[in-house]
Scaffold this motif. Structure first.
Motif, PDB file in Angstrom:
ATOM      1  N   VAL A 161       0.836  -1.207   0.000  1.00  0.00           N
ATOM      2  CA  VAL A 161       0.000   0.000   0.000  1.00  0.00           C
ATOM      3  C   VAL A 161       0.869   1.255   0.000  1.00  0.00           C
ATOM      4  O   VAL A 161       0.618   2.208  -0.758  1.00  0.00           O
ATOM      5  CB  VAL A 161      -0.945   0.000   1.230  1.00  0.00           C
ATOM      6  CG1 VAL A 161      -1.583   1.380   1.426  1.00  0.00           C
ATOM      7  CG2 VAL A 161      -2.031  -1.050   1.060  1.00  0.00           C
ATOM      8  N   ILE A 162       1.909   1.265   0.833  1.00  0.00           N
ATOM      9  CA  ILE A 162       2.816   2.414   0.883  1.00  0.00           C
ATOM     10  C   ILE A 162       3.479   2.624  -0.480  1.00  0.00           C
ATOM     11  O   ILE A 162       3.578   3.756  -0.973  1.00  0.00           O
ATOM     12  CB  ILE A 162       3.874   2.208   1.982  1.00  0.00           C
ATOM     13  CG1 ILE A 162       3.202   2.213   3.364  1.00  0.00           C
ATOM     14  CG2 ILE A 162       4.951   3.291   1.913  1.00  0.00           C
ATOM     15  CD1 ILE A 162       4.126   1.836   4.499  1.00  0.00           C
ATOM     16  N   TRP A 163       3.925   1.536  -1.124  1.00  0.00           N
ATOM     17  CA  TRP A 163       4.557   1.648  -2.441  1.00  0.00           C
ATOM     18  C   TRP A 163       3.575   2.159  -3.487  1.00  0.00           C
ATOM     19  O   TRP A 163       3.922   3.031  -4.308  1.00  0.00           O
ATOM     20  CB  TRP A 163       5.097   0.283  -2.876  1.00  0.00           C
ATOM     21  CG  TRP A 163       5.623   0.304  -4.279  1.00  0.00           C
ATOM     22  CD1 TRP A 163       6.838   0.751  -4.707  1.00  0.00           C
ATOM     23  CD2 TRP A 163       4.918  -0.115  -5.461  1.00  0.00           C
ATOM     24  NE1 TRP A 163       6.939   0.641  -6.070  1.00  0.00           N
ATOM     25  CE2 TRP A 163       5.783   0.101  -6.555  1.00  0.00           C
ATOM     26  CE3 TRP A 163       3.660  -0.661  -5.676  1.00  0.00           C
ATOM     27  CZ2 TRP A 163       5.400  -0.202  -7.860  1.00  0.00           C
ATOM     28  CZ3 TRP A 163       3.277  -0.976  -6.972  1.00  0.00           C
ATOM     29  CH2 TRP A 163       4.150  -0.744  -8.051  1.00  0.00           C
ATOM     30  N   ILE A 164       2.351   1.670  -3.481  1.00  0.00           N
ATOM     31  CA  ILE A 164       1.347   2.104  -4.462  1.00  0.00           C
ATOM     32  C   ILE A 164       1.148   3.607  -4.395  1.00  0.00           C
ATOM     33  O   ILE A 164       1.078   4.300  -5.420  1.00  0.00           O
ATOM     34  CB  ILE A 164       0.010   1.374  -4.225  1.00  0.00           C
ATOM     35  CG1 ILE A 164       0.136  -0.113  -4.585  1.00  0.00           C
ATOM     36  CG2 ILE A 164      -1.111   2.011  -5.049  1.00  0.00           C
ATOM     37  CD1 ILE A 164      -1.077  -0.935  -4.190  1.00  0.00           C
ATOM     38  N   ILE A 165       1.082   4.136  -3.191  1.00  0.00           N
ATOM     39  CA  ILE A 165       0.812   5.568  -3.032  1.00  0.00           C
ATOM     40  C   ILE A 165       2.033   6.416  -3.348  1.00  0.00           C
ATOM     41  O   ILE A 165       1.954   7.404  -4.087  1.00  0.00           O
ATOM     42  CB  ILE A 165       0.305   5.845  -1.605  1.00  0.00           C
ATOM     43  CG1 ILE A 165      -1.054   5.170  -1.393  1.00  0.00           C
ATOM     44  CG2 ILE A 165       0.198   7.361  -1.351  1.00  0.00           C
ATOM     45  CD1 ILE A 165      -1.552   5.235   0.036  1.00  0.00           C
ATOM     46  N   LEU A 166       3.180   6.048  -2.823  1.00  0.00           N
ATOM     47  CA  LEU A 166       4.369   6.887  -2.979  1.00  0.00           C
ATOM     48  C   LEU A 166       4.987   6.781  -4.371  1.00  0.00           C
ATOM     49  O   LEU A 166       5.634   7.733  -4.837  1.00  0.00           O
ATOM     50  CB  LEU A 166       5.414   6.526  -1.923  1.00  0.00           C
ATOM     51  CG  LEU A 166       4.995   6.749  -0.462  1.00  0.00           C
ATOM     52  CD1 LEU A 166       6.162   6.451   0.468  1.00  0.00           C
ATOM     53  CD2 LEU A 166       4.488   8.182  -0.248  1.00  0.00           C
TER      54      LEU A 166
END
Length: 354
Positions: free
Chosen positions: A55-60
């Protein structure tokens, strides 16, 4: 001084017969049972860490996903992953044998950082609720900037650190033959309904006249999806943690429940449920949000059963800007509806000029 012991402190039974002193553990489990619990808790850690890091990778990694709401979701994901990493396994081992193997330093740490992460999770959900309120009730007001959002996240962690620090400060290890316990010794003898309705009316009952109505309603639908998603997130968090807190509330009134033979299985069950709250959010995002679903496909496209389409790439990369004008009968006006890069999915900017 009121000493707060671990919830299974009654697990050692002291016997004295014929002048002989013996100690026995009431809650020893067979190896197969320990193995099943280990698998269950390992599942939490794997799903939580992999899911929340994704999730963090998808957003950033995707500019279109860097919205105010999603920045708070990044903070929530980091908090959940931290909780699963630093709290789940160690407390599981502690609950299995009721013996603290990890020393004073980690006793203080596990009474500090995981609790800090929990506070951060709660305040992140509260910040998302406020952000949704402003987007729905006051759509014409300027939204939070990226810098302001990051400052708020820093403030969330500062408050969380401050609230968790006393738990760390008073944490200590005590040796009660033949085991060591990690406990907190506290000093002394103590250890918006109207606004919700307003959001609901505005979100589910709003329309604007003219040709822009259909496009505006599409944006309203997007807002509804985000709000529904966050309602599911908050309700899941509450359901997971409610039995855990009820357990300690009941124990504070009747400590004899800690002496029951079944209590260890009860505690391991409700603690598993509480810790499992860290792994559900990525699943919720994937099920209820198309862009997160596309992001997960992209993240796991190397898997043989996952296929990423051009539509998935478009969901994560492309921006849409639409200008619509309408001349009203009473006066000439311009209505501009934009899908902003700063909040592309769930924020509509409506500008009316006389």
């Amino acid at each position: 001084m009121n000493t707060t012991l671990d919830p299974l402190s009654a697990s050692l039974l002291y016997n004295e017969e014929d002048g002989n002193k013996t100690f026995s553990n009431l809650f020893e489990q067979p190896d197969w049972q320990v193995a099943l619990w280990a698998i269950a808790y390992t599942l939490i850690v794997i799903v939580s860490v992999v899911g929340n890091v994704t999730v963090i990778w998808i957003i950033l990694a995707h500019k279109r996903m860097r919205t105010v709401t999603n920045f708070f979701i990044v903070n929530l994901a980091f908090s959940d992953a931290s909780m699963a990493t630093f709290n789940t396994v160690f407390n599981f081992v502690y609950a299995l044998h009721n013996d603290w193997y990890f020393g004073l330093g980690y006793c203080k740490f596990q009474n500090f950082f995981p609790i800090t992460a929990m506070f951060s999770s709660i305040y992140s959900m509260a910040a998302i609720a406020v952000d949704r309120y402003m987007a729905i009730i006051h759509p014409l007001k300027p939204r939070l900037s990226s810098t302001t959002t990051k400052v708020l996240i820093g403030l969330i962690w500062a408050v969380a650190f401050a609230l968790a620090f006393p738990q760390c400060y008073y944490a200590s290890t005590k040796f009660f033959f033949p085991r060591t316990v990690c406990m907190v010794e506290w000093p002394g003898d103590y250890g918006g309904k109207h606004q919700l309705s307003l959001v609901g009316r505005r979100l589910w009952g709003s329309e604007i006249p003219g040709e822009a109505s259909d496009h505006y309603q599409n944006h309203i639908q997007a807002k509804r999806k985000v709000v529904k998603m966050m309602i599911v997130v908050v309700m899941t968090f509450a359901i997971c943690w409610l039995p855990y807190h009820i357990y300690f509330i009941l124990g504070s009134f009747n400590k004899d429940i800690y002496k029951q033979h079944y209590i260890q299985q009860v505690y391991l069950t409700i603690f598993w449920l509480a810790m499992s709250s860290t792994m559900y959010n990525p699943i919720i995002y994937c099920c209820l949000n198309q862009r997160f679903r596309s992001g997960f496909r992209k993240a796991f496209q190397c898997c043989p059963f996952v296929k990423i389409s051009e539509e998935d790439n478009m969901e994560l990369q492309h921006m849409i800007t639409l200008h619509m004008r309408r001349s009203f009968r009473t006066e000439t006006a311009s209505v501009v509806v934009r899908n902003h890069a700063s909040d592309p999915e769930d924020t509509t900017s409506t500008l009316i000029k006389a």
